[in-house]
Design a protein around this motif. Structure first.
Motif, PDB file in Angstrom:
ATOM      1  N   CYS A 113       0.849  -1.192   0.000  1.00  0.00           N
ATOM      2  CA  CYS A 113       0.000   0.000   0.000  1.00  0.00           C
ATOM      3  C   CYS A 113       0.886   1.244   0.000  1.00  0.00           C
ATOM      4  O   CYS A 113       1.656   1.470   0.937  1.00  0.00           O
ATOM      5  N   GLY A 114       0.771   2.042  -1.044  1.00  0.00           N
ATOM      6  CA  GLY A 114       1.588   3.247  -1.148  1.00  0.00           C
ATOM      7  C   GLY A 114       0.938   4.492  -0.604  1.00  0.00           C
ATOM      8  O   GLY A 114       1.537   5.567  -0.588  1.00  0.00           O
ATOM      9  N   GLY A 115      -0.297   4.383  -0.149  1.00  0.00           N
ATOM     10  CA  GLY A 115      -1.017   5.531   0.389  1.00  0.00           C
ATOM     11  C   GLY A 115      -2.474   5.167   0.554  1.00  0.00           C
ATOM     12  O   GLY A 115      -2.941   4.144   0.031  1.00  0.00           O
ATOM     13  N   LEU A 116      -3.195   6.004   1.289  1.00  0.00           N
ATOM     14  CA  LEU A 116      -4.594   5.720   1.601  1.00  0.00           C
ATOM     15  C   LEU A 116      -5.446   6.962   1.348  1.00  0.00           C
ATOM     16  O   LEU A 116      -5.085   8.068   1.771  1.00  0.00           O
ATOM     17  N   LEU A 117      -6.562   6.769   0.640  1.00  0.00           N
ATOM     18  CA  LEU A 117      -7.544   7.826   0.409  1.00  0.00           C
ATOM     19  C   LEU A 117      -8.876   7.349   0.989  1.00  0.00           C
ATOM     20  O   LEU A 117      -9.543   6.496   0.389  1.00  0.00           O
ATOM     21  N   ALA A 118      -9.256   7.871   2.128  1.00  0.00           N
ATOM     22  CA  ALA A 118     -10.438   7.389   2.842  1.00  0.00           C
ATOM     23  C   ALA A 118     -11.474   8.498   2.943  1.00  0.00           C
ATOM     24  O   ALA A 118     -11.303   9.447   3.714  1.00  0.00           O
ATOM     25  N   ALA A 119     -12.546   8.372   2.170  1.00  0.00           N
ATOM     26  CA  ALA A 119     -13.631   9.350   2.207  1.00  0.00           C
ATOM     27  C   ALA A 119     -14.810   8.786   2.989  1.00  0.00           C
ATOM     28  O   ALA A 119     -15.246   7.660   2.750  1.00  0.00           O
ATOM     29  N   LEU A 120     -15.296   9.540   3.944  1.00  0.00           N
ATOM     30  CA  LEU A 120     -16.489   9.212   4.719  1.00  0.00           C
ATOM     31  C   LEU A 120     -16.423   7.874   5.454  1.00  0.00           C
ATOM     32  O   LEU A 120     -17.374   7.076   5.404  1.00  0.00           O
ATOM     33  N   PRO A 121     -15.342   7.575   6.168  1.00  0.00           N
ATOM     34  CA  PRO A 121     -15.390   6.371   7.006  1.00  0.00           C
ATOM     35  C   PRO A 121     -16.523   6.500   8.013  1.00  0.00           C
ATOM     36  O   PRO A 121     -16.812   7.595   8.508  1.00  0.00           O
ATOM     37  N   ALA A 122     -17.160   5.357   8.311  1.00  0.00           N
ATOM     38  CA  ALA A 122     -18.396   5.414   9.093  1.00  0.00           C
ATOM     39  C   ALA A 122     -18.244   4.919  10.522  1.00  0.00           C
ATOM     40  O   ALA A 122     -19.077   5.229  11.371  1.00  0.00           O
ATOM     41  N   TRP A 123     -17.237   4.098  10.793  1.00  0.00           N
ATOM     42  CA  TRP A 123     -16.972   3.628  12.155  1.00  0.00           C
ATOM     43  C   TRP A 123     -15.577   3.061  12.215  1.00  0.00           C
ATOM     44  O   TRP A 123     -14.891   2.940  11.195  1.00  0.00           O
ATOM     45  N   ASN A 124     -15.114   2.743  13.409  1.00  0.00           N
ATOM     46  CA  ASN A 124     -13.869   2.009  13.589  1.00  0.00           C
ATOM     47  C   ASN A 124     -14.146   0.853  14.546  1.00  0.00           C
ATOM     48  O   ASN A 124     -15.006   0.936  15.423  1.00  0.00           O
ATOM     49  N   GLY A 125     -13.426  -0.250  14.337  1.00  0.00           N
ATOM     50  CA  GLY A 125     -13.706  -1.439  15.125  1.00  0.00           C
ATOM     51  C   GLY A 125     -15.053  -2.046  14.738  1.00  0.00           C
ATOM     52  O   GLY A 125     -15.463  -2.004  13.576  1.00  0.00           O
ATOM     53  N   GLU A 126     -15.755  -2.634  15.711  1.00  0.00           N
ATOM     54  CA  GLU A 126     -17.059  -3.238  15.439  1.00  0.00           C
ATOM     55  C   GLU A 126     -18.081  -2.165  15.060  1.00  0.00           C
ATOM     56  O   GLU A 126     -18.061  -1.053  15.594  1.00  0.00           O
ATOM     57  N   SER A 127     -18.988  -2.544  14.170  1.00  0.00           N
ATOM     58  CA  SER A 127     -19.962  -1.557  13.687  1.00  0.00           C
ATOM     59  C   SER A 127     -20.944  -1.137  14.767  1.00  0.00           C
ATOM     60  O   SER A 127     -21.339   0.030  14.831  1.00  0.00           O
ATOM     61  N   GLY A 128     -21.348  -2.071  15.623  1.00  0.00           N
ATOM     62  CA  GLY A 128     -22.228  -1.730  16.732  1.00  0.00           C
ATOM     63  C   GLY A 128     -23.457  -0.959  16.287  1.00  0.00           C
ATOM     64  O   GLY A 128     -24.173  -1.356  15.365  1.00  0.00           O
ATOM     65  N   SER A 129     -23.678   0.178  16.945  1.00  0.00           N
ATOM     66  CA  SER A 129     -24.844   1.009  16.638  1.00  0.00           C
ATOM     67  C   SER A 129     -24.483   2.210  15.769  1.00  0.00           C
ATOM     68  O   SER A 129     -25.180   3.223  15.791  1.00  0.00           O
ATOM     69  N   ALA A 130     -23.398   2.086  15.000  1.00  0.00           N
ATOM     70  CA  ALA A 130     -23.012   3.185  14.107  1.00  0.00           C
ATOM     71  C   ALA A 130     -24.169   3.516  13.164  1.00  0.00           C
ATOM     72  O   ALA A 130     -24.838   2.611  12.651  1.00  0.00           O
ATOM     73  N   PRO A 131     -24.434   4.793  12.927  1.00  0.00           N
ATOM     74  CA  PRO A 131     -25.573   5.164  12.079  1.00  0.00           C
ATOM     75  C   PRO A 131     -25.556   4.499  10.705  1.00  0.00           C
ATOM     76  O   PRO A 131     -26.603   4.066  10.216  1.00  0.00           O
ATOM     77  N   ALA A 132     -24.382   4.401  10.081  1.00  0.00           N
ATOM     78  CA  ALA A 132     -24.326   3.799   8.749  1.00  0.00           C
ATOM     79  C   ALA A 132     -24.659   2.315   8.791  1.00  0.00           C
ATOM     80  O   ALA A 132     -25.316   1.787   7.884  1.00  0.00           O
TER      81      ALA A 132
END
Length: 237
Positions: free
Chosen positions: A90-109
């Motif tokens: 991986c030479g770089g990361l482009l992350a638009a609109l991540p919705a949660w980290n770890g377990e999704s749980g009750s994340a809105p998305a």
């Protein structure tokens, strides 16, 4: 300056229920301005959605050596997951609109994806589209209409895959040492800007910039520009 650095080919993945057409509308112009080739894999609808995207990242990294991985929403999660597991490719990361980290749980998305999957199960794709269009801006309804119909019978399963899959934890993101641009929308309740800021803060070379859903409604590239500008800040800072 960026052309001298020879940025790798970008491989960007769509979000839940979305498609490569939307990804290209967001990132095509901003990456073309940097001379970065863009590959946008189409989703393979159904239960294998996530694994097919990860396998495609593997295939393209085998071909090109290193890739600039990224995506929108669930696509950003998968790209970051792949970056954690493939530090040498991986030479770089482009992350638009991540919705949660770890377990999704009750994340809105995650909750929204589950509710939508239930609606598709009960009313079919067309019934779900009618309900979604009634509460969405016109541009978003148009995007959903194209993408959901393309997912077709695999839409429900793909939504459930996305809703239940863990994203990298902040601790895992701290192990991703490549330049990383994270883009958020200040007015997006489904993809909270605080989550995107948290990703950028955890990534050792992460930078964050934001726009708004209102701006994206007028110009899809608004989201791509802030994410790419954040990446350039990480690369050159």
């Amino acid at each position: 300056m960026t052309s001298a650095i020879r940025l790798p080919v970008a491989v960007l993945l769509p979000g839940t229920g979305s498609d490569e057409v939307f990804v290209r509308s967001v990132f095509g112009g901003p990456l073309a301005a940097l001379g970065v080739p863009l590959i946008t894999p189409a989703p393979v609808p159904g239960k294998g959605l996530a694994e097919e995207f990860l396998a495609e990242l593997d295939r393209l990294a085998d071909r090109y050596g290193t890739v600039l991985a990224g995506g929108i929403s669930f696509g950003a999660h998968l790209a970051a997951e792949w970056a954690v597991a493939n530090p040498g490719r991986c030479g770089g990361l482009l992350a638009a609109l991540p919705a949660w980290n770890g377990e999704s749980g009750s994340a809105p998305a995650a909750m929204a994806a589950t509710v939508t999957a239930d609606l598709v199960a009960d009313a079919g794709v067309e019934g779900a589209l009618a309900a979604a269009a009634a509460g969405s801006p016109g541009w978003l309804g148009d995007e959903l209409g194209r993408a959901w119909r393309r997912h077709g019978g695999g839409l429900e399963a793909g939504l459930r895959v996305a809703a239940g899959r863990r994203a990298p934890t902040l601790g895992e993101l701290r192990r991703v040492g490549v330049p990383a641009g994270v883009g958020g929308c200040a007015d997006d309740p489904v993809h909270p800007a605080d989550v995107a800021r948290g990703w950028a803060g955890a990534l050792p070379r992460g930078r964050y910039r934001e726009t708004s859903l209102a701006a994206v409604g007028v110009d899809r590239e608004a989201l791509g520009r802030v994410t790419v500008l954040a990446f350039l800040g990480a690369l050159l800072g």
